[in-house]
Design a protein around this motif. Structure first.
Motif, PDB file in Angstrom:
ATOM      1  N   LEU A  40      -9.628  -2.758  45.965  1.00 34.06           N
ATOM      2  CA  LEU A  40      -8.140  -3.555  45.924  1.00 34.06           C
ATOM      3  C   LEU A  40      -8.293  -5.349  46.345  1.00 34.06           C
ATOM      4  N   LEU A  41      -9.868  -5.160  48.232  1.00 32.59           N
ATOM      5  CA  LEU A  41      -9.595  -6.581  47.896  1.00 32.59           C
ATOM      6  C   LEU A  41     -10.951  -7.217  46.491  1.00 32.59           C
ATOM      7  N   SER A  42     -12.270  -6.144  45.873  1.00 34.27           N
ATOM      8  CA  SER A  42     -12.731  -6.943  45.497  1.00 34.27           C
ATOM      9  C   SER A  42     -11.776  -6.733  44.266  1.00 34.27           C
ATOM     10  N   GLY A  43     -10.803  -5.488  43.346  1.00 37.19           N
ATOM     11  CA  GLY A  43     -10.277  -6.235  42.728  1.00 37.19           C
ATOM     12  C   GLY A  43      -9.800  -7.813  42.417  1.00 37.19           C
ATOM     13  N   VAL A  44      -8.477  -7.993  43.644  1.00 38.59           N
ATOM     14  CA  VAL A  44      -8.180  -9.882  43.665  1.00 38.59           C
ATOM     15  C   VAL A  44      -9.432 -10.314  43.312  1.00 38.59           C
ATOM     16  N   THR A  45     -10.484 -10.040  44.085  1.00 36.43           N
ATOM     17  CA  THR A  45     -11.785 -11.113  44.030  1.00 36.43           C
ATOM     18  C   THR A  45     -12.033 -11.356  43.007  1.00 36.43           C
ATOM     19  N   GLY A  46     -12.476  -9.938  41.816  1.00 35.69           N
ATOM     20  CA  GLY A  46     -13.216 -10.060  40.773  1.00 35.69           C
ATOM     21  C   GLY A  46     -11.996 -11.039  39.839  1.00 35.69           C
ATOM     22  N   ILE A  47     -11.040 -10.442  39.538  1.00 39.66           N
ATOM     23  CA  ILE A  47     -10.030 -11.346  39.278  1.00 39.66           C
ATOM     24  C   ILE A  47      -9.962 -12.461  39.234  1.00 39.66           C
ATOM     25  N   THR A  48      -9.935 -13.455  40.701  1.00 41.87           N
ATOM     26  CA  THR A  48      -9.733 -14.816  40.961  1.00 41.87           C
ATOM     27  C   THR A  48     -10.854 -15.235  40.643  1.00 41.87           C
ATOM     28  N   TYR A  49     -12.536 -14.097  39.752  1.00 39.39           N
ATOM     29  CA  TYR A  49     -13.375 -15.092  39.755  1.00 39.39           C
ATOM     30  C   TYR A  49     -13.776 -15.490  38.110  1.00 39.39           C
ATOM     31  N   ALA A  50     -13.130 -14.495  37.886  1.00 36.01           N
ATOM     32  CA  ALA A  50     -13.267 -14.388  36.162  1.00 36.01           C
ATOM     33  C   ALA A  50     -12.358 -15.300  36.252  1.00 36.01           C
ATOM     34  N   GLY A  51     -11.076 -15.545  36.301  1.00 42.94           N
ATOM     35  CA  GLY A  51     -10.385 -16.374  35.834  1.00 42.94           C
ATOM     36  C   GLY A  51     -10.805 -18.172  36.456  1.00 42.94           C
ATOM     37  N   GLY A  52     -11.696 -18.397  37.169  1.00 42.16           N
ATOM     38  CA  GLY A  52     -11.966 -19.811  37.730  1.00 42.16           C
ATOM     39  C   GLY A  52     -13.586 -19.884  36.511  1.00 42.16           C
ATOM     40  N   ARG A  53     -13.438 -18.766  36.429  1.00 48.71           N
ATOM     41  CA  ARG A  53     -15.295 -18.739  35.588  1.00 48.71           C
ATOM     42  C   ARG A  53     -14.039 -19.156  33.984  1.00 48.71           C
ATOM     43  N   PHE A  54     -13.055 -18.485  33.548  1.00 46.44           N
ATOM     44  CA  PHE A  54     -12.415 -18.599  32.365  1.00 46.44           C
ATOM     45  C   PHE A  54     -12.142 -19.595  32.090  1.00 46.44           C
ATOM     46  N   GLY A  61     -16.631 -25.528  27.357  1.00 43.57           N
ATOM     47  CA  GLY A  61     -17.261 -25.700  26.150  1.00 43.57           C
ATOM     48  C   GLY A  61     -18.388 -24.924  25.894  1.00 43.57           C
ATOM     49  N   GLY A  62     -18.186 -24.280  26.972  1.00 44.89           N
ATOM     50  CA  GLY A  62     -19.452 -22.459  26.445  1.00 44.89           C
ATOM     51  C   GLY A  62     -18.857 -21.259  25.765  1.00 44.89           C
ATOM     52  N   THR A  63     -19.777 -20.553  26.479  1.00 45.21           N
ATOM     53  CA  THR A  63     -19.046 -19.012  25.608  1.00 45.21           C
ATOM     54  C   THR A  63     -18.456 -18.843  26.483  1.00 45.21           C
ATOM     55  N   LEU A  64     -17.636 -17.466  25.844  1.00 46.69           N
ATOM     56  CA  LEU A  64     -16.511 -17.534  26.175  1.00 46.69           C
ATOM     57  C   LEU A  64     -17.235 -16.051  27.374  1.00 46.69           C
ATOM     58  N   ASP A  65     -17.509 -15.400  28.131  1.00 44.26           N
ATOM     59  CA  ASP A  65     -18.152 -14.490  28.346  1.00 44.26           C
ATOM     60  C   ASP A  65     -17.361 -13.706  29.473  1.00 44.26           C
ATOM     61  N   SER A  66     -16.701 -14.871  30.178  1.00 43.13           N
ATOM     62  CA  SER A  66     -15.824 -14.461  31.293  1.00 43.13           C
ATOM     63  C   SER A  66     -14.778 -13.736  29.980  1.00 43.13           C
ATOM     64  N   PRO A  67     -13.290 -13.156  29.757  1.00 44.15           N
ATOM     65  CA  PRO A  67     -12.436 -12.472  29.286  1.00 44.15           C
ATOM     66  C   PRO A  67     -12.551 -11.423  29.415  1.00 44.15           C
ATOM     67  N   LYS A  68     -14.102 -10.222  29.215  1.00 43.53           N
ATOM     68  CA  LYS A  68     -14.655  -9.271  28.974  1.00 43.53           C
ATOM     69  C   LYS A  68     -14.509  -8.610  30.495  1.00 43.53           C
ATOM     70  N   MET A  69     -14.578  -9.741  31.908  1.00 41.96           N
ATOM     71  CA  MET A  69     -15.236  -9.745  32.866  1.00 41.96           C
ATOM     72  C   MET A  69     -13.442  -9.482  33.162  1.00 41.96           C
ATOM     73  N   LEU A  70     -12.698 -10.508  32.835  1.00 39.49           N
ATOM     74  CA  LEU A  70     -11.155 -10.375  33.655  1.00 39.49           C
ATOM     75  C   LEU A  70     -10.826  -8.528  33.047  1.00 39.49           C
ATOM     76  N   ALA A  71     -10.795  -8.322  31.966  1.00 40.56           N
ATOM     77  CA  ALA A  71     -10.511  -6.898  31.247  1.00 40.56           C
ATOM     78  C   ALA A  71     -11.399  -5.896  31.474  1.00 40.56           C
ATOM     79  N   GLY A  72     -11.956  -6.251  32.294  1.00 36.95           N
ATOM     80  CA  GLY A  72     -13.061  -5.389  32.982  1.00 36.95           C
ATOM     81  C   GLY A  72     -12.613  -5.565  34.851  1.00 36.95           C
ATOM     82  N   ALA A  73     -12.440  -6.141  35.373  1.00 38.12           N
ATOM     83  CA  ALA A  73     -12.066  -5.893  36.351  1.00 38.12           C
ATOM     84  C   ALA A  73     -10.478  -5.347  36.566  1.00 38.12           C
TER      85      ALA A  73
END
Length: 93
Positions: A40-54, A61-73
Motif C-alpha cells: 500500500l505504501l509503494s502504491g501511494v508513493t507510485g501514484i504520487t510520483y506519477a502525478g508529480g511527473r505528469f 512540454g515534454g513527452t507524456l509518459d507518466s499517464p501510463k505510470m499512473l494507470a499502472g500504479a
C-alpha cells in the motif's frame, strides 16, 4: 443413476472442514500484514510520483509518459488490495 448414488454415499460421509490456522502461523500472518502495508505504501508513493511527473511533463512540454505510470500504479493497487477477495473466489467455496 448408479454413479449418482455412489457419489452421494461417498461424499455424504465426508464432512465440510472449517479452515483453521496451523500452529505457529502468527509470525506468517504478521509478515503478510507487513507486506500488505509495504504494498500500500509503494502504491501511494507510485501514484504520487506519477502525478508529480505528469505535472512536470505538462509544464515543461515534454513527452507524456507518466499517464501510463499512473494507470499502472492504480491497476497494481486495485489488484493488490483485492488479492484476498480474488483468492477467496478462486479457492473458497
Amino acid at each position: 443413476m448408479i454413479l449418482t448414488a455412489a457419489y452421494d454415499i461417498v461424499f455424504a460421509q465426508i464432512d465440510d472442514p472449517s479452515p483453521e490456522a496451523p500452529p505457529g502461523s502468527e509470525k506468517v500472518l504478521k509478515m503478510v500484514s507487513y507486506l500488505t502495508w509495504f504494498v500500500l505504501l509503494s502504491g501511494v508513493t507510485g501514484i504520487t510520483y506519477a502525478g508529480g511527473r505528469f505535472a512536470w511533463e505538462k509544464w515543461s512540454g515534454g513527452t507524456l509518459d507518466s499517464p501510463k505510470m499512473l494507470a499502472g500504479a492504480m491497476i497494481g493497487g486495485i489488484v493488490a488490495t483485492s488479492a484476498g477477495t480474488i483468492m477467496n473466489a478462486i479457492v473458497g467455496t
